[in-house]
Write a protein that holds these residues in place. Sequence first.
Motif, mmCIF file in Angstrom:
data_model
loop_
_atom_site.group_PDB
_atom_site.id
_atom_site.type_symbol
_atom_site.label_atom_id
_atom_site.label_comp_id
_atom_site.label_asym_id
_atom_site.label_seq_id
_atom_site.Cartn_x
_atom_site.Cartn_y
_atom_site.Cartn_z
ATOM 1 N N LEU A 76 47.822 -77.326 -3.419
ATOM 2 C CA LEU A 76 49.090 -77.104 -4.113
ATOM 3 C C LEU A 76 48.940 -77.363 -5.611
ATOM 4 O O LEU A 76 49.445 -76.604 -6.445
ATOM 5 C CB LEU A 76 50.181 -77.990 -3.512
ATOM 6 N N ASN A 77 48.226 -78.423 -5.977
ATOM 7 C CA ASN A 77 47.998 -78.714 -7.389
ATOM 8 C C ASN A 77 47.207 -77.603 -8.065
ATOM 9 O O ASN A 77 47.478 -77.251 -9.222
ATOM 10 C CB ASN A 77 47.252 -80.048 -7.558
ATOM 11 N N ALA A 97 51.471 -63.034 -4.737
ATOM 12 C CA ALA A 97 50.249 -63.771 -4.413
ATOM 13 C C ALA A 97 50.544 -65.270 -4.306
ATOM 14 O O ALA A 97 50.038 -65.940 -3.396
ATOM 15 C CB ALA A 97 49.176 -63.512 -5.477
ATOM 16 N N VAL A 98 51.368 -65.772 -5.201
ATOM 17 C CA VAL A 98 51.728 -67.199 -5.155
ATOM 18 C C VAL A 98 52.489 -67.494 -3.868
ATOM 19 O O VAL A 98 52.211 -68.489 -3.185
ATOM 20 C CB VAL A 98 52.570 -67.594 -6.398
ATOM 21 N N MET A 103 52.827 -69.871 1.505
ATOM 22 C CA MET A 103 53.080 -69.698 2.944
ATOM 23 C C MET A 103 51.866 -70.149 3.753
ATOM 24 O O MET A 103 52.008 -70.794 4.798
ATOM 25 C CB MET A 103 53.436 -68.245 3.270
ATOM 26 N N ALA A 104 50.658 -69.837 3.277
ATOM 27 C CA ALA A 104 49.442 -70.279 3.967
ATOM 28 C C ALA A 104 49.360 -71.800 3.956
ATOM 29 O O ALA A 104 49.003 -72.429 4.967
ATOM 30 C CB ALA A 104 48.208 -69.673 3.303
ATOM 31 N N GLU A 108 49.364 -74.381 7.104
ATOM 32 C CA GLU A 108 48.330 -75.414 7.236
ATOM 33 C C GLU A 108 48.963 -76.792 7.465
ATOM 34 O O GLU A 108 48.540 -77.540 8.348
ATOM 35 C CB GLU A 108 47.468 -75.433 5.977
ATOM 36 N N LEU A 109 49.996 -77.092 6.695
ATOM 37 C CA LEU A 109 50.673 -78.379 6.875
ATOM 38 C C LEU A 109 51.358 -78.465 8.237
ATOM 39 O O LEU A 109 51.339 -79.516 8.875
ATOM 40 C CB LEU A 109 51.693 -78.610 5.752
ATOM 41 N N ALA A 110 51.951 -77.362 8.700
ATOM 42 C CA ALA A 110 52.595 -77.343 10.021
ATOM 43 C C ALA A 110 51.562 -77.601 11.115
ATOM 44 O O ALA A 110 51.836 -78.344 12.074
ATOM 45 C CB ALA A 110 53.302 -76.015 10.249
#
Length: 118
Positions: A76-77, A97-98, A103-104, A108-110
Motif C-alpha cells: 500500500l505504501n 490501474a490504481v 482491489m488485489a 490479499e488482506l481478506a
Amino acid sequence: MSKSKLEPREVRELVLRVRCSEGERATWVRKAQAQERSLSDYARHVLSAEPMQRRARPPAVDPVLLAAVGRAGNNLNQIARAMHRDRKAGRRIDLIAVYTLLMALDRELAEIVTEHSR
C-alpha cells in the motif's frame, strides 16, 4: 480526539538516583513487573502518590499474521508513493490501474484474515 486537543508531553530530563541494596532493587523490580510497568513508572507512581493509569495490554499476535499484514501495508505504501511521485511530476495517474492494485491488495488482506480466523 484531534491533535489540537492533545496536551504536549512532559519532557523528563532530570534523573533521580537512589541508593539501595540488591534485595530492595529486586523487590521494586518485582512490584513494577506485577503492575506491568517499568521501574521508573512504578517509582514515579509511588513517589507522587498519584493513581497509576492502566494501559491496555496488546493482544498476542501470530508472527506469521503480523508479517503478512506488514507486507500488505508495504504494498500500500508503494502504491501511494508512486501516485505522489507521478502527481508531483505532472503525470496523469491511471486510476483504473490504481483501483486494480487496491482491489488485489484488498483480496490479499481478506485471504490473510480468513487464514488466521480459523
